[in-house]
Design an enzyme around this catalytic site. Structure first.
Site, PDB file in Angstrom:
ATOM      1  N   GLY A  60      -9.479   4.315   6.082  1.00 16.42           N
ATOM      2  CA  GLY A  60      -9.121   5.694   6.407  1.00 16.42           C
ATOM      3  C   GLY A  60      -7.659   5.861   6.790  1.00 16.42           C
ATOM      4  N   PHE A  61      -7.117   4.878   7.500  1.00 18.43           N
ATOM      5  CA  PHE A  61      -5.749   5.035   8.003  1.00 18.43           C
ATOM      6  C   PHE A  61      -5.005   3.704   7.986  1.00 18.43           C
ATOM      7  CE2 PHE A  61      -8.486   8.180   9.892  1.00 18.43           C
ATOM      8  CZ  PHE A  61      -7.783   9.357   9.647  1.00 18.43           C
TER       9      PHE A  61
ATOM     10  N   ASP B  83      -7.431  -6.134   3.170  1.00 21.60           N
ATOM     11  CA  ASP B  83      -6.737  -4.848   3.340  1.00 21.60           C
ATOM     12  C   ASP B  83      -6.911  -4.362   4.775  1.00 21.60           C
ATOM     13  OD1 ASP B  83      -5.639  -2.330   3.000  1.00 21.60           O
ATOM     14  OD2 ASP B  83      -7.218  -1.594   1.656  1.00 21.60           O
ATOM     15  N   GLY B  84      -5.793  -4.238   5.478  1.00 19.83           N
ATOM     16  CA  GLY B  84      -5.811  -3.654   6.813  1.00 19.83           C
ATOM     17  C   GLY B  84      -5.258  -4.591   7.870  1.00 19.83           C
ATOM     18  N   GLY B  85      -4.184  -4.145   8.529  1.00 18.02           N
ATOM     19  CA  GLY B  85      -3.644  -4.909   9.644  1.00 18.02           C
ATOM     20  C   GLY B  85      -2.916  -6.187   9.257  1.00 18.02           C
TER      21      GLY B  85
ATOM     22  N   MET C 112      -8.473   8.607  -0.982  1.00 14.91           N
ATOM     23  CA  MET C 112      -9.385   9.055   0.088  1.00 14.91           C
ATOM     24  C   MET C 112      -9.760  10.502  -0.169  1.00 14.91           C
ATOM     25  SD  MET C 112      -7.567   7.448   3.435  1.00 14.91           S
ATOM     26  CE  MET C 112      -6.758   5.826   3.388  1.00 14.91           C
TER      27      MET C 112
ATOM     28  N   GLY D 279       0.585  -2.501   4.348  1.00 16.72           N
ATOM     29  CA  GLY D 279       1.117  -1.143   4.404  1.00 16.72           C
ATOM     30  C   GLY D 279       2.193  -0.996   5.454  1.00 16.72           C
ATOM     31  N   SER D 280       1.791  -0.581   6.645  1.00 21.42           N
ATOM     32  CA  SER D 280       2.768  -0.169   7.660  1.00 21.42           C
ATOM     33  C   SER D 280       3.745  -1.285   8.037  1.00 21.42           C
ATOM     34  CB  SER D 280       2.050   0.370   8.896  1.00 21.42           C
ATOM     35  OG  SER D 280       1.068  -0.530   9.322  1.00 21.42           O
TER      36      SER D 280
ATOM     37  N   MET E 192     -11.856   5.227  -1.916  1.00 21.91           N
ATOM     38  CA  MET E 192     -12.637   5.474  -0.699  1.00 21.91           C
ATOM     39  C   MET E 192     -13.220   6.870  -0.849  1.00 21.91           C
ATOM     40  SD  MET E 192      -9.978   3.701   1.933  1.00 21.91           S
ATOM     41  CE  MET E 192      -8.655   3.732   0.719  1.00 21.91           C
TER      42      MET E 192
ATOM     43  N   SER F 136       0.843  -1.190   0.000  1.00 26.06           N
ATOM     44  CA  SER F 136       0.000   0.000   0.000  1.00 26.06           C
ATOM     45  C   SER F 136       0.880   1.241   0.000  1.00 26.06           C
ATOM     46  CB  SER F 136      -0.907   0.000   1.227  1.00 26.06           C
ATOM     47  OG  SER F 136      -1.564   1.240   1.310  1.00 26.06           O
TER      48      SER F 136
ATOM     49  N   HIS G 273      -0.897  -1.098  -4.360  1.00 26.67           N
ATOM     50  CA  HIS G 273      -2.234  -0.725  -3.883  1.00 26.67           C
ATOM     51  C   HIS G 273      -2.268   0.776  -3.619  1.00 26.67           C
ATOM     52  CE1 HIS G 273      -6.088  -1.598  -1.892  1.00 26.67           C
ATOM     53  NE2 HIS G 273      -5.721  -0.727  -0.962  1.00 26.67           N
TER      54      HIS G 273
ATOM     55  N   GLY H 223      -1.948   1.241   9.702  1.00 24.01           N
ATOM     56  CA  GLY H 223      -1.445   0.990  11.046  1.00 24.01           C
ATOM     57  C   GLY H 223      -2.470   0.564  12.078  1.00 24.01           C
TER      58      GLY H 223
ATOM     59  N   MET I 245     -12.402  -5.424   3.786  1.00 22.31           N
ATOM     60  CA  MET I 245     -11.657  -4.526   4.678  1.00 22.31           C
ATOM     61  C   MET I 245     -11.547  -5.173   6.058  1.00 22.31           C
ATOM     62  SD  MET I 245     -10.675  -1.956   2.947  1.00 22.31           S
ATOM     63  CE  MET I 245      -9.869  -1.166   4.341  1.00 22.31           C
TER      64      MET I 245
ATOM     65  N   HIS J 213      -7.902   1.684  -4.980  1.00 19.24           N
ATOM     66  CA  HIS J 213      -8.945   1.481  -3.965  1.00 19.24           C
ATOM     67  C   HIS J 213      -9.596   2.832  -3.691  1.00 19.24           C
ATOM     68  CE1 HIS J 213      -9.764   0.321   0.554  1.00 19.24           C
ATOM     69  NE2 HIS J 213     -10.875   0.493  -0.128  1.00 19.24           N
TER      70      HIS J 213
ATOM     71  N   ASP K  41      -4.420   3.915  -2.404  1.00 17.44           N
ATOM     72  CA  ASP K  41      -5.586   4.302  -1.603  1.00 17.44           C
ATOM     73  C   ASP K  41      -6.016   5.729  -1.894  1.00 17.44           C
ATOM     74  OD1 ASP K  41      -6.179   2.031   0.091  1.00 17.44           O
ATOM     75  OD2 ASP K  41      -4.225   2.393   1.023  1.00 17.44           O
TER      76      ASP K  41
HETATM   77  C1  DX5 Z   1      -6.795   1.774   4.917  1.00 16.53           C
HETATM   78  C2  DX5 Z   1      -6.203   1.471   3.583  1.00 16.53           C
HETATM   79  C3  DX5 Z   1      -5.124   0.461   3.588  1.00 16.53           C
HETATM   80  C4  DX5 Z   1      -3.914   0.789   4.408  1.00 16.53           C
HETATM   81  C5  DX5 Z   1      -3.480  -0.501   5.041  1.00 16.53           C
HETATM   82  O1  DX5 Z   1      -7.937   2.525   4.719  1.00 16.53           O
HETATM   83  O2  DX5 Z   1      -7.216   1.013   2.693  1.00 16.53           O
HETATM   84  O3  DX5 Z   1      -4.749   0.085   2.258  1.00 16.53           O
HETATM   85  O4  DX5 Z   1      -2.840   1.318   3.674  1.00 16.53           O
HETATM   86  O5  DX5 Z   1      -2.458  -0.224   5.930  1.00 16.53           O
HETATM   87  P1  DX5 Z   1      -1.970  -1.263   7.024  1.00 16.53           P
HETATM   88  O6  DX5 Z   1      -1.442  -2.461   6.297  1.00 16.53           O
HETATM   89  O7  DX5 Z   1      -0.943  -0.503   7.777  1.00 16.53           O
HETATM   90  O8  DX5 Z   1      -3.179  -1.615   7.860  1.00 16.53           O
HETATM   91 ZN    ZN Z   2      -6.699   0.153   0.690  1.00 12.34          ZN
END
Ligand code: DX5
Ligand code: ZN
Length: 220
Positions: free
Chosen positions: A147-148, A180-182, A38, A202-203, A69, A9, A34, A150, A142, A67, A36
């Protein structure tokens, strides 16, 4: 069965040296990116538009996985196609969770020569979208509130993955299942076990050795 894919991401990329970050991604084993989008309305954060994707397209030859949003996803299909997207995923919640509207937008995206996906937030049940599955190239589950980066992985969302894998199998469909996420070293194996073939990270992926983490996710 789809070949497993890792989609870093770009939300977690190092923007103090964008060119070097993109070179590193291009040379990694991750063949998706990926992206994002927003809009500050659909989610309480603001990120990138088509011009930034256009720049990344010049340095990344793999699949650009957008993606959206945003509250008005249809509006952005053309601009992101022109900028070089390969696949566009939007949220059902932006279309009042109306499956007919979801189908119409999936077909609109496909008619523009792109692959099309839809996504649900953690609080949105997936079963209402059974009629959309034949129109989708990808379904994005999801595993955090969008939105964020981490945030912590919501394990209960894997029930949606299992349902999607079961539908795909029993109805002989062929969409990808993305999460996607965590995602981290503990959660990606759970996701794959449940039926995910496309792992957004991502993080966790960008902290430490991206190459060895990607290799592990692709081959273990
Ligand atoms: C959150 C995004 C993700 C985000 C995932 O809204 O859609 O793509 O970058 O980040 P991590 O992997 O850190 O949860
Ligand atoms: Zn995403």
């Amino acid at each position: 069965m789809h070949k497993r894919a890792v989609a870093p991401s770009v939300l977690s990329m190092d923007y103090s040296d964008t060119g070097a970050s993109l070179d590193m991604l291009e040379n990694s084993q991750a063949d998706w990116l990926h992206f994002d989008v927003m809009d500050g309305h659909f989610v309480p954060n603001l990120t990138f538009g088509p011009d930034i994707l256009k720049g990344m397209r010049k340095k990344f030859s793999g699949v650009l996985d957008v993606h959206l949003m945003t509250t008005d996803p249809a509006r952005w299909v053309g601009p992101f196609r022109k900028a070089g997207a390969d696949l566009i995923t939007f949220h059902t919640e932006a279309l009042n969770n109306n499956p007919d509207a979801v189908n119409a937008l999936l077909e609109e995206i496909r008619s523009q020569g792109l692959r099309a996906g839809f996504s649900v937030k953690p609080g949105t049940p997936i079963e209402g979208f059974a009629s959309c599955l034949p129109h989708a190239d990808l379904v994005l589950v999801m595993s955090v509130e969008p939105g964020f980066g981490g945030q912590s992985f919501m394990e209960d969302q894997l029930d949606k993955v299992r349902w999607l894998a079961d539908q795909r199998n029993s109805r002989d469909l062929d969409y990808r299942i993305e999460i996607d996420g965590g995602i981290n070293e503990n959660t990606w194996p759970q996701a794959v076990q449940a039926g995910v073939d496309t792992l957004v990270a991502g993080s966790w992926l960008f902290s430490g050795n991206l190459e060895s983490k990607t290799t592990a996710m692709l081959h273990e």
